[in-house]
Write an enzyme that holds these catalytic residues in place. Structure first.
Site: not given
Ligand code: G3P
Length: 216
Positions: A83
């Site tokens: 990633k």
């Molecule tokens: O892995 C990245 C993403 O899914 C993060 O989600 O909820 O922290 O914005 P969030």
């Protein structure tokens, strides 16, 4: 639509993998920190549980550093997907790694133009952050729609991995739009199984079955 779980918690990954419905896992530095586990060790363990892609994120910000870290990470297992952030260095790294046959997930995508660049760099996955886009006053699902349209216009093979998925409506709309993958926290995925009428229906059937006095 493929389902990835966005976590580094082994118990949750095992539970979802046991359903047979889990297609991969995404992690990021925040999720690794939350798990309290050693990055290499927990990534190796996850790769052994799930057959599909397991995203492991580099933390270097320069191309040479990203390549150095990717070299270490991709040796963990064949299903490691590197990633990288959507920056010039990240996309240079993406181009180099995919050219060598390594899967790459380009993360922190907040515009359709960024997604176009990632496709041109040969990304395996592009991760637009739906929930964080919503949080900032934009429409995260419109972003997925725009990327779908652009990728279809040019038959790009980069898969749209809808990330930062916060609830069932995000999942439903991503499926309607045609996202290739969505990644969500375990609680959001488990919530998809639930419906109040399913629970009520089971309750009614069990009560009526008990009246029959029969067994199967
Ligand atoms: O892995 C990245 C993403 O899914 C993060 O989600 O909820 O922290 O914005 P969030």
């Amino acid at each position: 639509m493929k389902f990835f779980v966005d976590t580094a918690e082994i118990a949750d990954i095992k539970e979802l993998a046991d359903t047979g419905l889990l297609d991969g896992v995404t992690t990021n530095p925040s999720l690794i920190a939350k798990s309290g586990r050693d990055f290499m060790e927990v990534t190796r363990e996850i790769c052994g549980i799930v057959d599909g892609p397991v995203s492991a994120e580099v933390v270097a910000l320069d191309h040479a550093g990203m390549m150095r870290e990717a070299e270490i990470l991709r040796k963990i297992a064949d299903n490691v997907c590197i990633k990288v952030p959507l920056t010039i260095d990240g996309l240079k790294t993406c181009k180099a790694l995919t050219g060598e046959g390594t899967m790459v997930n380009v993360t922190l995508c907040f515009s359709a133009n960024q997604a176009l660049l990632a496709a041109k760099a040969g990304a395996t996955f592009i991760s637009p952050f739906v929930g964080r886009h919503d949080d900032n006053g934009f429409d995260g699902l419109d972003l997925i729609r725009d990327i779908r349209l652009i990728y279809d216009n040019y038959a790009y093979e980069t898969q749209i991995l809808a990330a930062s998925i916060r609830h069932g409506v995000h999942v439903l709309e991503c499926a309607r739009i045609g996202a290739d993958v969505m990644t969500a926290p375990p609680a959001v995925i488990k919530g998809l199984f639930k419906h109040v009428l399913t629970d009520k229906g089971i309750e009614g059937f069990m009560a009526d079955w008990a009246k029959t006095g029969q067994t199967i």
